[in-house]
Design an enzyme around this catalytic site. Structure first.
Site, PDB file in Angstrom:
ATOM      1  N   LYS A   1     -15.781 -20.753 -49.767  1.00  0.00           N
ATOM      2  CA  LYS A   1     -16.871 -21.381 -50.835  1.00  0.00           C
ATOM      3  C   LYS A   1     -17.880 -21.244 -49.575  1.00  0.00           C
ATOM      4  CE  LYS A   1     -16.100 -21.952 -54.770  1.00  0.00           C
ATOM      5  NZ  LYS A   1     -16.804 -22.115 -56.152  1.00  0.00           N
TER       6      LYS A   1
ATOM      7  N   TYR B   1      -9.492 -19.792 -49.458  1.00  0.00           N
ATOM      8  CA  TYR B   1     -10.652 -20.472 -50.931  1.00  0.00           C
ATOM      9  C   TYR B   1     -11.881 -21.105 -49.680  1.00  0.00           C
ATOM     10  CZ  TYR B   1     -12.243 -23.260 -54.126  1.00  0.00           C
ATOM     11  OH  TYR B   1     -13.051 -23.993 -55.506  1.00  0.00           O
TER      12      TYR B   1
END
Length: 179
Positions: A168, A164
């Site tokens: 990002k 994740y």
């Protein structure tokens, strides 16, 4: 009236953003993978005084729904003032950098990076018709290279977000280059 499209807007940050923009007088397209869920949320919003909102089907991983959403907005508005790329996934947790499979990286990057690029590029022609276009890519501090490198940062040991955080960080770099 200014218009905004928010992906992943039928819950969480996307939904709250839709409420706030609607309060400010923008016409808000509430993007939802599942149009029925989006329509239920829009009805709830309208019941609570938010009249300038409409559910629009957009699954950011399916180019045909992105193209369809663009056609609808083009027909109804002729332009788009604000694009908010909010849809995102964290993926299966925990995510260890040495053990998480490349397929899992691909799944998360598909939503958190590649779809942001695809949605942005698809809607650029409508944004260019706005006198003051805006693109907002929703991120997180977990995607900060500086914070992730700081051993004093409270989330420094959040190794469970390897995929994740990487997705990002990549989206943040895309945003910088886009700007």
């Amino acid at each position: 009236m200014k218009s905004a499209l928010i992906t992943g807007a039928n819950k969480g940050i996307g939904l709250e953003t839709a409420k706030q923009l609607s309060k400010q007088g923008l016409f808000v397209y509430l993007g939802s993978r599942d149009i029925k869920k989006g329509e239920v949320i829009v009805q709830e919003l309208k019941d609570n005084g938010f009249l300038n909102v409409k559910a629009i089907e957009i699954d950011v991983t399916k180019p045909d729904t992105i193209a369809s959403a663009k056609i609808i907005i083009q027909k109804e508005q002729g332009h788009l003032d604000v694009l908010i790329n909010n849809a995102g996934i964290s993926g299966v947790l925990p995510q260890n950098a040495l053990e998480t499979t490349p397929d899992h990286y691909k799944e998360v990057f598909e939503v958190n990076l590649y779809s942001v690029i695809n949605v942005t590029q698809t809607f650029i022609p409508l944004l260019k018709k706005s006198p003051e276009p805006r693109i907002v890519n929703v991120s997180t501090s977990v995607g900060s290279l500086s914070l992730q490198s700081n051993s004093n940062w409270p989330a420094y040991d959040y190794a469970k977000y390897a995929v994740y955080a990487s997705s990002k960080s990549a989206m943040n770099m895309y945003t910088i280059h886009l700007a």
